[in-house]
Design an enzyme around this catalytic site. Sequence first.
Site, PDB file in Angstrom:
ATOM      1  N   ASP A   8       0.808  -1.326   0.019  1.00 19.73           N
ATOM      2  CA  ASP A   8      -0.016  -0.195   0.103  1.00 19.73           C
ATOM      3  C   ASP A   8       0.861   1.296   0.009  1.00 19.73           C
ATOM      4  OD1 ASP A   8      -3.260   0.295   0.735  1.00 19.73           O
ATOM      5  OD2 ASP A   8      -2.057   2.227   1.132  1.00 19.73           O
ATOM      6  N   TYR A  53     -15.471  11.326  -5.395  1.00 19.66           N
ATOM      7  CA  TYR A  53     -14.382  10.652  -6.470  1.00 19.66           C
ATOM      8  C   TYR A  53     -13.681  11.765  -7.378  1.00 19.66           C
ATOM      9  CZ  TYR A  53     -12.287   8.518 -10.663  1.00 19.66           C
ATOM     10  OH  TYR A  53     -11.274   8.372 -11.513  1.00 19.66           O
ATOM     11  N   LYS A  85     -10.042  13.654  -6.801  1.00 20.64           N
ATOM     12  CA  LYS A  85      -8.959  13.820  -7.985  1.00 20.64           C
ATOM     13  C   LYS A  85      -8.644  15.214  -8.143  1.00 20.64           C
ATOM     14  CE  LYS A  85      -8.417   9.276  -9.398  1.00 20.64           C
ATOM     15  NZ  LYS A  85      -7.075   8.781  -9.718  1.00 20.64           N
ATOM     16  N   PHE A 109     -11.580  10.587 -20.240  1.00 22.52           N
ATOM     17  CA  PHE A 109     -12.809  10.650 -20.399  1.00 22.52           C
ATOM     18  C   PHE A 109     -13.063   9.077 -20.368  1.00 22.52           C
ATOM     19  CE2 PHE A 109     -14.409  15.126 -21.021  1.00 22.52           C
ATOM     20  CZ  PHE A 109     -13.337  15.554 -20.886  1.00 22.52           C
ATOM     21  N   HIS A 165     -18.712  -0.335 -15.867  1.00 20.16           N
ATOM     22  CA  HIS A 165     -18.693   0.423 -17.064  1.00 20.16           C
ATOM     23  C   HIS A 165     -19.608  -0.190 -18.259  1.00 20.16           C
ATOM     24  CE1 HIS A 165     -15.174   1.603 -14.761  1.00 20.16           C
ATOM     25  NE2 HIS A 165     -15.544   2.789 -15.043  1.00 20.16           N
ATOM     26  N   PHE A 203     -29.382   3.502 -18.433  1.00 17.86           N
ATOM     27  CA  PHE A 203     -29.509   4.525 -17.009  1.00 17.86           C
ATOM     28  C   PHE A 203     -30.224   5.576 -17.734  1.00 17.86           C
ATOM     29  CE2 PHE A 203     -26.037   1.941 -15.033  1.00 17.86           C
ATOM     30  CZ  PHE A 203     -26.960   0.938 -14.405  1.00 17.86           C
TER      31      PHE A 203
END
Length: 334
Positions: free
Chosen positions: A50, A140, A144, A168, A188, A207
Amino acid sequence: MSILVTGGAGYVGSHTVAELLAHGEEVIVLDNLRTGHTGAVLASAFYQGDIRDEALLDQIFTNHDIEAVIHFAASSLVGESVQMPLKYYDNNVGSAQKLLAAMEKHGVKKIVFSSTAATYGEPKRVPIQEDDPTEPTSPYGETKLAIEKMLKWCDVAYGIKSVSLRYFNVAGAHPDGKIGEDHQPESHLIPIVLQVALGQREHIAIFGDDFPTEDGTCIRDYIHVMDLAQAHYLAVEHLRKGGATEVFNLGNGSGFSVKQVIEKAREVTGHPIPVKVAERRAGDPAILIASNEKAKRVLGWKPQHEDLGTIIESAWKWHSAHPNGYAGEGSEAK
Ligand code: UFG
């Protein structure tokens, strides 16, 4: 001198390692294998551990003459990040802080960072340019963006130069067929559509079909993982030439709707791919399309697989040959 790749057993990380090795680079992979796969580790130097393990980082930076770091290791599920924001601050921001502290301590001055279009949130205009407003709609994207800002200040204070690459929608697989996309669980669009074509799912849930787009489904900019990998190599080269700290979008600059992706997958696979329309997924912007002019101009980036059919064919080649991902390879998928 070597390049340390954190998260080098993950999807984009492993394809970037393949690209670096093809350029004759010495590569060291650090990955805790929580979402990465043993079967995706291509570098001969591999540390399982880690980034928050300071002693391990010290050992790696002492044992190897590291010129640059490419930092992929992170948690990357938008939905999960809304449920568990502190996990994302710890795993993403906390880890990056530890990594940068180790780089500062050991005098490593170059880093390429895996960022995301999620830093923009709901875009004000498309195609999106790098200096457009960044208003993430998830922890998220927020974490970033926080790391991009940390990198900016590490340049000011310590002279650590960085390139942040805002991806993207990444898809496709390495042409040699040995590595590809395998997320557990998969979320995905393209891999799920191909799982339907393989008979592993009965249908694909769309969706939402009431977005303000021509066919009502979300529009995304799909980019081949090897084109992304090429950009990481060029980003290292940019820093080697003394290039400044920069942020770049990585996309093809053209958008396809969810329905268009499914239709293209029907053509590629010859499978009818049944669909069901479901509720919208929280936080999905209607349209995300990159302006990629800056990456082309500054990095000399030349995407090679811009056609959506080619991208899906490449993913199909991997998924049809590895229907259970890395789990079918005798290596552990964690
Ligand atoms: N979609 C479906 N059904 C599915 C899966 C996805 O309709 O079963 C739709 C989504 O709603 C979206 C599109 O397909 O409109 C693409 O979804 P993905 O999950 O494949 O990708 P995202 O656009 O949500 O996510 C990508 C990256 C993230 C990044 C995000 C930025 O994978 O890491 O873009 O918004 F954060």
